[in-house]
Design a protein around this motif. Structure first.
Motif, PDB file in Angstrom:
ATOM      1  N   LEU A 124       0.733  -1.066  -0.066  1.00 27.72           N
ATOM      2  CA  LEU A 124       0.014   0.066   0.189  1.00 27.72           C
ATOM      3  C   LEU A 124       0.868   1.232  -0.071  1.00 27.72           C
ATOM      4  O   LEU A 124       1.946   1.181   0.509  1.00 27.72           O
ATOM      5  N   ILE A 125       0.544   2.124  -0.908  1.00 27.75           N
ATOM      6  CA  ILE A 125       1.367   3.539  -0.805  1.00 27.75           C
ATOM      7  C   ILE A 125       0.341   4.572  -0.494  1.00 27.75           C
ATOM      8  O   ILE A 125      -0.847   4.693  -0.878  1.00 27.75           O
ATOM      9  N   GLY A 126       0.691   5.293   0.657  1.00 28.35           N
ATOM     10  CA  GLY A 126      -0.391   6.357   0.953  1.00 28.35           C
ATOM     11  C   GLY A 126       0.288   7.702   0.098  1.00 28.35           C
ATOM     12  O   GLY A 126       1.321   8.060  -0.056  1.00 28.35           O
ATOM     13  N   VAL A 127      -0.902   8.324  -0.297  1.00 26.52           N
ATOM     14  CA  VAL A 127      -0.662   9.267  -1.373  1.00 26.52           C
ATOM     15  C   VAL A 127      -1.363  10.508  -0.473  1.00 26.52           C
ATOM     16  O   VAL A 127      -2.639  10.709  -0.482  1.00 26.52           O
ATOM     17  N   SER A 128      -1.022  11.630  -0.097  1.00 29.13           N
ATOM     18  CA  SER A 128      -1.500  12.968   0.206  1.00 29.13           C
ATOM     19  C   SER A 128      -1.231  14.220  -0.394  1.00 29.13           C
ATOM     20  O   SER A 128      -0.051  14.520  -0.856  1.00 29.13           O
ATOM     21  N   ILE A 129      -2.415  14.776  -0.970  1.00 32.85           N
ATOM     22  CA  ILE A 129      -2.347  15.763  -1.887  1.00 32.85           C
ATOM     23  C   ILE A 129      -3.145  17.109  -1.398  1.00 32.85           C
ATOM     24  O   ILE A 129      -4.083  16.856  -0.626  1.00 32.85           O
ATOM     25  N   PRO A 130      -2.639  18.314  -1.605  1.00 31.89           N
ATOM     26  CA  PRO A 130      -3.343  19.342  -1.004  1.00 31.89           C
ATOM     27  C   PRO A 130      -4.725  19.612  -1.710  1.00 31.89           C
ATOM     28  O   PRO A 130      -5.379  20.326  -0.607  1.00 31.89           O
ATOM     29  N   ASN A 131      -5.152  19.240  -2.803  1.00 31.98           N
ATOM     30  CA  ASN A 131      -6.488  19.558  -3.390  1.00 31.98           C
ATOM     31  C   ASN A 131      -6.488  18.896  -4.564  1.00 31.98           C
ATOM     32  O   ASN A 131      -5.724  18.284  -5.250  1.00 31.98           O
ATOM     33  N   LEU A 132      -7.859  18.537  -4.805  1.00 31.94           N
ATOM     34  CA  LEU A 132      -7.995  17.804  -6.220  1.00 31.94           C
ATOM     35  C   LEU A 132      -8.578  18.817  -7.220  1.00 31.94           C
ATOM     36  O   LEU A 132      -9.168  18.396  -8.161  1.00 31.94           O
ATOM     37  N   THR A 133      -8.671  20.053  -6.987  1.00 33.35           N
ATOM     38  CA  THR A 133      -8.990  20.721  -7.813  1.00 33.35           C
ATOM     39  C   THR A 133      -7.810  21.462  -8.731  1.00 33.35           C
ATOM     40  O   THR A 133      -8.224  21.942 -10.099  1.00 33.35           O
ATOM     41  N   ASN A 134      -6.885  21.548  -8.405  1.00 36.83           N
ATOM     42  CA  ASN A 134      -5.573  21.897  -9.180  1.00 36.83           C
ATOM     43  C   ASN A 134      -5.196  20.610 -10.284  1.00 36.83           C
ATOM     44  O   ASN A 134      -4.847  19.599  -9.834  1.00 36.83           O
ATOM     45  N   PRO A 135      -5.474  21.020 -11.317  1.00 38.13           N
ATOM     46  CA  PRO A 135      -5.287  19.901 -12.499  1.00 38.13           C
ATOM     47  C   PRO A 135      -3.710  19.248 -12.151  1.00 38.13           C
ATOM     48  O   PRO A 135      -3.708  18.066 -12.748  1.00 38.13           O
ATOM     49  N   TYR A 136      -2.957  19.926 -11.876  1.00 38.88           N
ATOM     50  CA  TYR A 136      -1.648  19.596 -11.900  1.00 38.88           C
ATOM     51  C   TYR A 136      -1.455  18.398 -10.805  1.00 38.88           C
ATOM     52  O   TYR A 136      -0.717  17.401 -11.233  1.00 38.88           O
ATOM     53  N   PHE A 137      -2.149  18.478  -9.709  1.00 41.30           N
ATOM     54  CA  PHE A 137      -1.976  17.430  -8.860  1.00 41.30           C
ATOM     55  C   PHE A 137      -3.007  16.134  -9.425  1.00 41.30           C
ATOM     56  O   PHE A 137      -2.406  14.873  -9.195  1.00 41.30           O
ATOM     57  N   ILE A 138      -3.912  16.481 -10.156  1.00 44.16           N
ATOM     58  CA  ILE A 138      -4.658  15.351 -10.745  1.00 44.16           C
ATOM     59  C   ILE A 138      -3.582  14.622 -11.957  1.00 44.16           C
ATOM     60  O   ILE A 138      -3.738  13.285 -11.762  1.00 44.16           O
ATOM     61  N   GLU A 139      -2.749  15.172 -12.570  1.00 45.49           N
ATOM     62  CA  GLU A 139      -2.091  14.631 -13.407  1.00 45.49           C
ATOM     63  C   GLU A 139      -1.021  13.793 -12.666  1.00 45.49           C
ATOM     64  O   GLU A 139      -0.627  12.884 -13.145  1.00 45.49           O
ATOM     65  N   PRO A 168      -1.808  26.015   0.043  1.00 45.39           N
ATOM     66  CA  PRO A 168      -2.828  26.190  -1.118  1.00 45.39           C
ATOM     67  C   PRO A 168      -3.914  26.978  -0.673  1.00 45.39           C
ATOM     68  O   PRO A 168      -4.714  26.615   0.267  1.00 45.39           O
ATOM     69  N   LEU A 169      -4.384  27.912  -1.520  1.00 51.30           N
ATOM     70  CA  LEU A 169      -5.652  28.636  -1.485  1.00 51.30           C
ATOM     71  C   LEU A 169      -6.894  27.758  -2.183  1.00 51.30           C
ATOM     72  O   LEU A 169      -6.563  27.208  -3.168  1.00 51.30           O
ATOM     73  N   SER A 170      -8.079  28.085  -1.691  1.00 53.61           N
ATOM     74  CA  SER A 170      -9.309  27.610  -2.652  1.00 53.61           C
ATOM     75  C   SER A 170      -9.433  28.646  -3.686  1.00 53.61           C
ATOM     76  O   SER A 170      -9.010  29.636  -3.444  1.00 53.61           O
ATOM     77  N   ASN A 171     -10.148  28.226  -4.588  1.00 57.67           N
ATOM     78  CA  ASN A 171     -10.483  29.198  -5.851  1.00 57.67           C
ATOM     79  C   ASN A 171     -11.154  30.492  -5.100  1.00 57.67           C
ATOM     80  O   ASN A 171     -10.741  31.479  -5.749  1.00 57.67           O
ATOM     81  N   PHE A 172     -11.820  30.253  -4.263  1.00 51.98           N
ATOM     82  CA  PHE A 172     -12.713  31.432  -3.872  1.00 51.98           C
ATOM     83  C   PHE A 172     -11.644  32.276  -3.130  1.00 51.98           C
ATOM     84  O   PHE A 172     -11.874  33.597  -3.246  1.00 51.98           O
ATOM     85  N   GLU A 173     -10.802  31.958  -2.223  1.00 48.16           N
ATOM     86  CA  GLU A 173      -9.741  32.815  -1.625  1.00 48.16           C
ATOM     87  C   GLU A 173      -9.304  33.590  -2.730  1.00 48.16           C
ATOM     88  O   GLU A 173      -8.685  34.602  -2.436  1.00 48.16           O
ATOM     89  N   ILE A 174      -8.555  32.703  -3.663  1.00 52.16           N
ATOM     90  CA  ILE A 174      -7.831  33.551  -4.867  1.00 52.16           C
ATOM     91  C   ILE A 174      -8.713  34.475  -5.362  1.00 52.16           C
ATOM     92  O   ILE A 174      -8.035  35.737  -5.343  1.00 52.16           O
ATOM     93  N   LYS A 175      -9.766  34.100  -5.666  1.00 54.12           N
ATOM     94  CA  LYS A 175     -10.424  35.224  -6.326  1.00 54.12           C
ATOM     95  C   LYS A 175     -10.687  36.489  -5.414  1.00 54.12           C
ATOM     96  O   LYS A 175     -10.482  37.610  -6.117  1.00 54.12           O
ATOM     97  N   THR A 235      -4.273  27.789 -11.817  1.00 54.18           N
ATOM     98  CA  THR A 235      -5.675  28.121 -11.213  1.00 54.18           C
ATOM     99  C   THR A 235      -5.596  29.606 -10.835  1.00 54.18           C
ATOM    100  O   THR A 235      -6.594  30.294 -11.072  1.00 54.18           O
ATOM    101  N   VAL A 236      -4.584  30.193 -10.397  1.00 56.82           N
ATOM    102  CA  VAL A 236      -4.341  31.436  -9.992  1.00 56.82           C
ATOM    103  C   VAL A 236      -4.482  32.395 -11.294  1.00 56.82           C
ATOM    104  O   VAL A 236      -5.305  33.474 -11.372  1.00 56.82           O
ATOM    105  N   ALA A 237      -3.980  32.016 -12.427  1.00 53.87           N
ATOM    106  CA  ALA A 237      -3.925  32.670 -13.564  1.00 53.87           C
ATOM    107  C   ALA A 237      -5.377  32.803 -13.978  1.00 53.87           C
ATOM    108  O   ALA A 237      -5.937  33.682 -14.647  1.00 53.87           O
TER     109      ALA A 237
END
Lengths: 326, 326
Positions: free
Chosen positions: A62-77, A213-220, A243-245
């Motif tokens: 088993l390998i544990g994977v922890s990422i900051p969010n799933l909205t940034n496409p970079y992490f999805i890739e 990492p910020l939520s889209n809402f905070e960034i906006k 995402t910020v861009a």
DNA sequence: ATGAAAGCGCTAACAA
DNA sequence: TTGTTAGCGCTTTCAT
């Protein structure tokens, strides 16, 4: 009714250990028996209980994977590549979102420990948590960011920042702004390249965001507030990620600012977002990062301990698109 | 060195079972001992081994999730909600990509069985695999698509197709094309709504794709080939999802076709893609789907068996954007 | 209230 | 080559 090894053994008329051997070292078992056992395994579609295996062998695959969010496409890739390479190597992934919070990340790591994972991959928020993994002697790597005295695979963010600065200068834009964390290497590279060429960054033209990492809402909200305070716009914006861009561009368009005529935008990560929006962006070769990272993790796993490899750095490149072409 | 319950017991000077009780039924343990044991648990940062628990209690607090790909943002949003709701309920997610292949999906499911998962959530490619889960009496639900005699949470695709047809008619566009699987409910709804209003779909204007999820590359090729064969363009396109719409729009723009003037585009899923590209799209309320699905799964898990709830259907809505406004 | 002991499903050392 | 047995870390029944 549970289909266990015991059941297979009974059906096949052999002992438990013979079934186990058929699975693990069939060369040590009578050919005929191998056949019979395999027939029953197939017939019953027997699947070994990995929890029991894990308990016995004290590795879990088993390998544990922890990422900051799933909205940034970079992490999805990253996740996509990880899942594939893990499965290929016989490992499974336990996925956790840390939501950019060190506390949640710590909980995630503890959960990985409870699950007896063989290794951990973390796109990390906190140096403390990395130290925790190290002290527990748990094989791990961090992706994207560097941390002292541990293993990280990352692109050289400073170099990426330099590339952006160079490109802006070539386009004749030197009155520049930056949006992102202040102590980020990409900003340092961006800045130093500008100074070297005799220009500078006006820090009043920058938004320095928190390190998490910020939520889209905070960034906006950050961007909205900031743009409201400007009397004139900079020649170009450098943002810490796509995402910020994206949020920036929406706000600029809402104010009838033309990109790239009135101001330019360059960002970081080169995800599908920048491809769609035609934003110039620094490309981090994800597949290479994931493959190298996995290799280093497997090395540690086979030694059953944390091992300090240091930081493995990959040079990024700049993908130039409509948002910065005059 | 492993930190086990035994170690905690030794340090605290009590027996194994007392430590176990402190964790599970502290009300049955002497207050003083509870304190001492808790002190040592904290001191050592003891984390119970879930593989051992799982073996003993024969539930694992694991949920297997198999989705066809990680490039479709729609699946990512599902995954994001799933991870959060699972964690909130004390479950972990094992993630697998089925790459749209029934064979890989079958392998994924077998792997879930080996992991002794408590339940399975699958965005499914194959009715056969669903039957397999059912026969094994494994709690499960399917999302997005319906399958006979099992549990699915889905939006009413047919109704979604009708919404799109109605909207096109309102915009005065009745010479329409469709891109997606032929036997899809959304196409049936689209078609029947048109027929009902006295119009039709010219099947020569459609691309019928295979039933399996396609890679972006395959989609692009289908579209390229198709557009090349057209002598004139339809008034509007209805695509099976946002990813297809994205590839279509790129190809149309490359041919200098103006959207929405020359032709309109409406799609399905209302992911971030359609938001960015300002595409009219059918919205499936993901959070609602995931929450309802999880509830039905938990019901089965608490009964430790598969239970037939049937299909739970949610009505979609149409989000109208620039791509279909004349 | 507490401890001893059995057993979850498997592997591996040992004996035969 | 095969079977018997101990034990991985935990929970739970049964005594006490």
């Amino acid at each position: 009714m549970k289909i266990t090894m015991k059941l297979v053994a009974e059906k096949a008329g052999v002992s438990l250990s013979t079934v186990s051997r058929v699975l693990n070292t069939p060369e040590n078992v009578d050919e005929e028996k191998v056949k019979v056992v395999r027939k029953w395994i197939k017939e019953l579609n027997y699947q070994p209980n990995l929890a029991a295996q894990s308990l016995k062998k004290s590795n879990s695959f088993l390998i544990g994977v922890s990422i900051p969010n799933l909205t940034n496409p970079y992490f999805i890739e990253i996740l996509d590549h990880l899942e594939k390479i893990a499965t290929k190597n016989g490992f499974n992934i336990i996925l956790h979102n840390s939501q950019g919070s060190p506390e949640i990340e710590f909980e995630n790591i503890n959960n990985f420990i409870r699950r007896n994972v063989d290794g951990v991959i973390v796109v990390a928020n906190s140096a403390e948590n990395i130290r925790y993994l190290k002290n527990r002697n748990i094989p791990h790597i961090t992706l994207t960011n560097q941390f002292p005295e541990t293993n990280s695979i990352s692109t050289n963010h400073r170099y990426g920042g330099e590339l952006v600065a160079k490109h802006f200068i070539e386009q004749g834009r030197v009155n520049l702004a930056y949006i992102g964390p202040e102590n980020d290497e990409k900003y340092i590279g961006f800045q130093s390249e500008l100074y070297e060429k005799g220009f500078g960054v006006d820090e009043n033209m920058c938004i320095f965001t928190p390190n998490t990492p910020l939520s889209n809402f905070e960034i906006k909200n950050y961007i909205k507030k900031f743009l409201g305070t400007l009397s004139k716009y900079p020649d170009g914006f450098f943002t810490t990620n796509d995402t910020v861009a994206y949020e920036l561009i929406k706000e600029l368009e809402a104010r009838d600012i033309n990109i790239p005529k009135d101001t330019m935008v360059a960002s970081f990560d080169n995800t599908i977002l920048s491809q769609i929006l035609k934003i110039t962006s620094v490309n981090q070769p994800i597949q290479e990062i994931v493959e190298k990272g996995f290799e280093i993790l497997l090395n540690q796993i086979s030694e059953e301990r944390f091992y300090h490899f240091g930081n493995f750095e990959i040079l990024p490149s700049l993908v130039i698109r409509r948002s910065t072409i005059k």
